[in-house]
Design an enzyme around this catalytic site. Structure first.
Site, PDB file in Angstrom:
ATOM      1  N   PHE A 182      41.263 -98.354 -44.968  1.00  0.00           N
ATOM      2  CA  PHE A 182      40.507 -99.601 -44.846  1.00  0.00           C
ATOM      3  C   PHE A 182      40.894-100.522 -46.003  1.00  0.00           C
ATOM      4  O   PHE A 182      40.496-100.298 -47.146  1.00  0.00           O
ATOM      5  CB  PHE A 182      39.012 -99.306 -44.824  1.00  0.00           C
ATOM      6  CG  PHE A 182      38.706 -98.123 -43.947  1.00  0.00           C
ATOM      7  CD1 PHE A 182      38.990 -98.170 -42.586  1.00  0.00           C
ATOM      8  CD2 PHE A 182      38.210 -96.938 -44.478  1.00  0.00           C
ATOM      9  CE1 PHE A 182      38.767 -97.069 -41.774  1.00  0.00           C
ATOM     10  CE2 PHE A 182      37.983 -95.838 -43.668  1.00  0.00           C
ATOM     11  CZ  PHE A 182      38.261 -95.907 -42.308  1.00  0.00           C
ATOM     12  N   ASP A 184      40.776-102.820 -48.538  1.00  0.00           N
ATOM     13  CA  ASP A 184      39.730-103.548 -49.272  1.00  0.00           C
ATOM     14  C   ASP A 184      40.269-103.986 -50.631  1.00  0.00           C
ATOM     15  O   ASP A 184      41.466-104.197 -50.792  1.00  0.00           O
ATOM     16  CB  ASP A 184      38.486-102.665 -49.414  1.00  0.00           C
ATOM     17  CG  ASP A 184      38.754-101.401 -50.250  1.00  0.00           C
ATOM     18  OD1 ASP A 184      39.925-101.159 -50.635  1.00  0.00           O
ATOM     19  OD2 ASP A 184      37.797-100.654 -50.527  1.00  0.00           O
ATOM     20  N   ASP A 252      41.448 -92.233 -47.492  1.00  0.00           N
ATOM     21  CA  ASP A 252      40.795 -93.459 -47.925  1.00  0.00           C
ATOM     22  C   ASP A 252      39.491 -93.158 -48.649  1.00  0.00           C
ATOM     23  O   ASP A 252      39.217 -93.724 -49.716  1.00  0.00           O
ATOM     24  CB  ASP A 252      40.516 -94.369 -46.725  1.00  0.00           C
ATOM     25  CG  ASP A 252      39.826 -95.662 -47.126  1.00  0.00           C
ATOM     26  OD1 ASP A 252      40.520 -96.677 -47.334  1.00  0.00           O
ATOM     27  OD2 ASP A 252      38.585 -95.667 -47.269  1.00  0.00           O
TER      28      ASP A 252
END
Length: 275
Positions: A182, A184, A252
């Site tokens: 993800f 970010d 992750d």
């Protein structure tokens, strides 16, 4: 590189709501609709959001009903989270809550669980459904004339379901291995610390100076896209070394958990509703 990564439990801090039913799905969808851009308020982080929404739901089981989601104001959202001042991008957060409530009511009988049931145990289909119905989840950019889809929050919804329900029930997906990391602002910084990513001197200076990087700029897209590519390469290598399947979602979670435990971590700063 070691042959395996430490196993990190999905709710290792005990901050999420879980009742093993549809209300958990509703909670996770609302959580992931709001899961972005905490850094402008140095005291605010993901834990405040997860815990605040959990407590709100425990106090009032109808707090996230679709009709109510469409009516929240900024001050009411703050009150829900027990946050003493305006939230970063507060108007956008409220707009996204309204969007989620409206579209759930219009297309899924007001229930995120119906959205999940309609994906046929496919995480990929769930991401496609979420991004088709909810524009606020359409995390994409144009990079040198090419459209790049990163879909951080849509993918994390699938991953949260998988983690919360332990791969069963609402969290059972036959293709969870298709979900990427993800992208970010925490994980790229951890990858850089580990020497997996190398920043140009200009980018390093921008990040060290805590200067903002514009959403959709080449630098920002490269940072996020290269993080996804790097984690995929790490996953491939770990899978070969260990002889077992390693999931990007697990990698992750480990990288993110390392990052949030490091207060001095310098990350890039982009004002974005996508992460």
């Amino acid at each position: 590189m070691k042959e395996s990564i430490p196993k990190v439990e999905w709710d290792y801090e005990g901050i999420h709501y879980f009742d093993n039913g549809p209300l958990t799905v509703q909670y996770l969808f609302v959580l992931d609709a709001l899961n972005f851009c905490f850094w402008p308020d140095k005291d605010l982080n993901y834990d405040h959001l997860a815990m605040g929404l959990k407590e709100a739901l425990m106090n009032d089981k109808s707090a996230f009903d679709a009709d109510r989601l469409q009516k929240y104001t900024g001050p009411q959202l703050r009150e829900l989270l027990k946050w003493p001042r305006p939230l970063p991008l507060e108007e956008e957060r409220v707009r996204l809550l309204h969007e989620v409530g409206f579209e759930l009511e219009r297309s899924f009988e007001g229930k995120a669980s119906k959205l999940v049931e309609s994906c046929g145990k496919s995480a990929v289909k769930l991401v496609a459904l979420v991004t088709r119905h909810f524009p606020g989840f359409r995390d994409h950019s144009v990079y040198k004339g090419h459209q790049v889809f990163l879909y951080k929050r849509a993918q994390i919804f699938a991953s949260d379901l998988w983690g919360a329900f332990n791969g069963q029930g609402y969290g059972e997906f036959n293709d969870i291995s298709s979900i990427t990391m993800f992208a970010d602002y925490i994980v790229p910084a951890v990858l850089q610390q580990l020497g997996v990513l190398k920043y140009s001197s200009t980018l390093a200076s921008t990040i060290e100076a805590s200067s903002e990087i514009g959403a959709g700029t080449e630098e920002e897209v490269e940072l996020r896209a290269c993080s996804i590519y790097a984690v995929e390469k790490m996953r491939e290598l770990l899978s070969i070394k260990s002889g077992k399947q390693v999931l990007s979602v697990e990698l992750d979670l480990w990288l993110w958990s390392v990052g949030v435990q490091c207060p001095s971590l310098q990350h890039h700063r982009t004002l974005s509703v996508y992460y």
